[in-house]
Design a protein around this motif. Structure first.
Motif, PDB file in Angstrom:
ATOM      1  N   ARG A  16       0.969  -1.152  -0.189  1.00 45.44           N
ATOM      2  CA  ARG A  16      -0.130  -0.178   0.197  1.00 45.44           C
ATOM      3  C   ARG A  16       1.138   1.260  -0.268  1.00 45.44           C
ATOM      4  NH1 ARG A  16      -5.115  -1.697   0.662  1.00 45.44           N
ATOM      5  NH2 ARG A  16      -5.864  -2.984   0.609  1.00 45.44           N
ATOM      6  N   PHE A  17       1.976   1.074   0.671  1.00 47.65           N
ATOM      7  CA  PHE A  17       2.639   2.827   0.451  1.00 47.65           C
ATOM      8  C   PHE A  17       3.679   2.524  -0.767  1.00 47.65           C
ATOM      9  CE2 PHE A  17       7.474   3.758   1.345  1.00 47.65           C
ATOM     10  CZ  PHE A  17       6.668   4.777   1.498  1.00 47.65           C
ATOM     11  N   CYS A  54       2.498   2.545 -13.448  1.00 49.34           N
ATOM     12  CA  CYS A  54       3.417   1.922 -12.317  1.00 49.34           C
ATOM     13  C   CYS A  54       3.035   0.438 -13.302  1.00 49.34           C
ATOM     14  CB  CYS A  54       3.637   2.185 -10.496  1.00 49.34           C
ATOM     15  SG  CYS A  54       3.677   3.701 -10.484  1.00 49.34           S
ATOM     16  N   ARG A  55       4.352  -0.840 -13.451  1.00 55.88           N
ATOM     17  CA  ARG A  55       3.357  -2.702 -13.094  1.00 55.88           C
ATOM     18  C   ARG A  55       3.904  -2.548 -11.874  1.00 55.88           C
ATOM     19  NH1 ARG A  55       4.848  -5.061 -18.597  1.00 55.88           N
ATOM     20  NH2 ARG A  55       3.145  -4.026 -19.358  1.00 55.88           N
ATOM     21  N   PHE A  56       3.214  -3.140 -11.392  1.00 53.23           N
ATOM     22  CA  PHE A  56       3.879  -3.780 -10.263  1.00 53.23           C
ATOM     23  C   PHE A  56       3.490  -5.643  -9.874  1.00 53.23           C
ATOM     24  CE2 PHE A  56       1.590   0.308  -8.229  1.00 53.23           C
ATOM     25  CZ  PHE A  56       2.853   0.763  -8.008  1.00 53.23           C
ATOM     26  N   TYR A  57       4.902  -5.750  -9.466  1.00 52.80           N
ATOM     27  CA  TYR A  57       4.577  -7.697  -9.374  1.00 52.80           C
ATOM     28  C   TYR A  57       4.960  -7.970  -8.362  1.00 52.80           C
ATOM     29  CZ  TYR A  57       6.426  -7.661 -14.051  1.00 52.80           C
ATOM     30  OH  TYR A  57       6.833  -7.038 -15.680  1.00 52.80           O
ATOM     31  N   LEU A  58       3.206  -8.405  -7.715  1.00 49.18           N
ATOM     32  CA  LEU A  58       2.561  -8.993  -6.008  1.00 49.18           C
ATOM     33  C   LEU A  58       3.667 -10.087  -6.017  1.00 49.18           C
ATOM     34  CD1 LEU A  58       1.473  -7.617  -3.927  1.00 49.18           C
ATOM     35  CD2 LEU A  58      -0.482  -9.170  -4.807  1.00 49.18           C
ATOM     36  N   THR A  59       4.770 -10.655  -5.424  1.00 49.88           N
ATOM     37  CA  THR A  59       5.508 -11.683  -5.866  1.00 49.88           C
ATOM     38  C   THR A  59       5.547 -12.020  -4.535  1.00 49.88           C
ATOM     39  OG1 THR A  59       6.772 -10.376  -8.236  1.00 49.88           O
ATOM     40  CG2 THR A  59       7.935 -12.545  -6.597  1.00 49.88           C
ATOM     41  N   HIS A  60       5.362 -14.214  -4.949  1.00 51.79           N
ATOM     42  CA  HIS A  60       5.212 -14.835  -3.131  1.00 51.79           C
ATOM     43  C   HIS A  60       6.256 -16.331  -3.906  1.00 51.79           C
ATOM     44  CE1 HIS A  60       3.712 -16.635  -0.148  1.00 51.79           C
ATOM     45  NE2 HIS A  60       3.890 -17.399  -0.875  1.00 51.79           N
ATOM     46  N   LYS A  72      -4.754  -9.654  -4.757  1.00 51.93           N
ATOM     47  CA  LYS A  72      -5.236  -7.663  -6.128  1.00 51.93           C
ATOM     48  C   LYS A  72      -6.170  -6.813  -6.100  1.00 51.93           C
ATOM     49  CE  LYS A  72      -4.911  -8.074 -11.101  1.00 51.93           C
ATOM     50  NZ  LYS A  72      -4.603  -8.668 -11.916  1.00 51.93           N
ATOM     51  N   LYS A  73      -7.244  -8.201  -5.962  1.00 52.84           N
ATOM     52  CA  LYS A  73      -8.207  -7.478  -5.682  1.00 52.84           C
ATOM     53  C   LYS A  73      -8.261  -6.262  -5.090  1.00 52.84           C
ATOM     54  CE  LYS A  73     -12.979  -7.951  -6.030  1.00 52.84           C
ATOM     55  NZ  LYS A  73     -14.078  -9.557  -6.085  1.00 52.84           N
ATOM     56  N   ALA A  74      -7.763  -6.249  -3.838  1.00 52.68           N
ATOM     57  CA  ALA A  74      -8.233  -5.386  -2.577  1.00 52.68           C
ATOM     58  C   ALA A  74      -6.733  -4.143  -2.729  1.00 52.68           C
ATOM     59  CB  ALA A  74      -7.709  -6.260  -1.584  1.00 52.68           C
ATOM     60  N   LEU A  75      -5.962  -4.512  -3.508  1.00 49.46           N
ATOM     61  CA  LEU A  75      -4.896  -3.125  -3.647  1.00 49.46           C
ATOM     62  C   LEU A  75      -5.857  -3.054  -5.015  1.00 49.46           C
ATOM     63  CD1 LEU A  75      -1.434  -5.149  -3.425  1.00 49.46           C
ATOM     64  CD2 LEU A  75      -2.363  -3.711  -2.024  1.00 49.46           C
ATOM     65  N   LEU A  76      -5.967  -3.342  -5.433  1.00 52.89           N
ATOM     66  CA  LEU A  76      -7.097  -2.194  -6.756  1.00 52.89           C
ATOM     67  C   LEU A  76      -7.899  -1.429  -6.316  1.00 52.89           C
ATOM     68  CD1 LEU A  76      -7.110  -5.170  -9.458  1.00 52.89           C
ATOM     69  CD2 LEU A  76      -5.573  -2.950  -9.485  1.00 52.89           C
ATOM     70  N   GLU A  77      -8.699  -2.115  -5.107  1.00 55.99           N
ATOM     71  CA  GLU A  77      -9.547  -0.561  -4.465  1.00 55.99           C
ATOM     72  C   GLU A  77      -8.176   0.635  -4.434  1.00 55.99           C
ATOM     73  OE1 GLU A  77     -11.316  -2.553  -1.075  1.00 55.99           O
ATOM     74  OE2 GLU A  77     -12.041  -3.849  -2.342  1.00 55.99           O
ATOM     75  N   GLU A  95      -1.005  -0.653 -12.641  1.00 55.30           N
ATOM     76  CA  GLU A  95      -1.024  -2.646 -13.257  1.00 55.30           C
ATOM     77  C   GLU A  95      -0.513  -3.250 -12.057  1.00 55.30           C
ATOM     78  OE1 GLU A  95      -0.518  -5.449 -16.888  1.00 55.30           O
ATOM     79  OE2 GLU A  95       0.807  -3.869 -16.860  1.00 55.30           O
ATOM     80  N   ILE A  96      -1.323  -4.287 -11.777  1.00 56.27           N
ATOM     81  CA  ILE A  96      -1.292  -5.045 -10.716  1.00 56.27           C
ATOM     82  C   ILE A  96      -0.212  -6.530 -11.369  1.00 56.27           C
ATOM     83  CG2 ILE A  96      -1.171  -5.907  -8.532  1.00 56.27           C
ATOM     84  CD1 ILE A  96      -2.554  -3.468  -7.359  1.00 56.27           C
TER      85      ILE A  96
END
Length: 139
Positions: free
Chosen positions: A20-21, A31-37, A74-79, A86-87
């Motif tokens: 979120r930061f 930005c293109r964010f890569y939410l990585t696990h 991702k869905k929660a962050l898109l809010e 782009e996530i």
């Protein structure tokens, strides 16, 4: 200019705060964010140590479960995300430091934003094991 930013997550509150930061910090920027696990399931570690991966398909099941969690996150962050954000969910069977190094080259990453608490959560510990490994490995 489009920024490419990896946001590693272990689905903890600290990882969520870091994500979120990053969204707030780059508000108004493309930005293109890569939410990585990354993951190495215990059954794989044991099997590979014995040089006989026997549970074929279990890794695929684990990756599917991780991808479901990433898509939910991702869905929660898109809010909160800016329309220019782009996530992209990204799951990999790898160590975090190795995966981020590979992504850095393949995706031409500009930045890694990650939360850290340390395994013990002790105030004396500034960075956790994964953060230290990433600091040493990431170019």
């Amino acid at each position: 200019m489009e920024y490419r930013i990896a946001i590693p997550t272990d689905f903890s509150k600290n990882a969520d705060k870091a994500a979120r930061f990053a969204l707030d910090l780059f508000s108004g920027q493309t930005c293109r964010f890569y939410l990585t696990h990354t993951y190495t399931p215990a059954f794989y570690r044991a099997e590979y140590l014995l040089h006989s991966p026997g549970q074929i398909g279990l890794g695929d099941f684990h990756q599917e479960q991780v991808m479901k969690k990433l898509k939910k996150h991702k869905k929660a962050l898109l809010e909160q995300a800016d329309p220019a954000h782009e996530i992209i969910p990204h799951a990999a069977f790898n160590s975090l430091a190795e995966e981020l190094e590979e992504m850095g080259t393949k995706e031409t990453l500009d930045l890694i934003v990650m939360g850290t608490q340390g395994a013990t959560g002790a105030r004396e510990v500034l960075f956790g094991t994964h953060a230290v490994q990433v600091l040493h490995k990431a170019s």
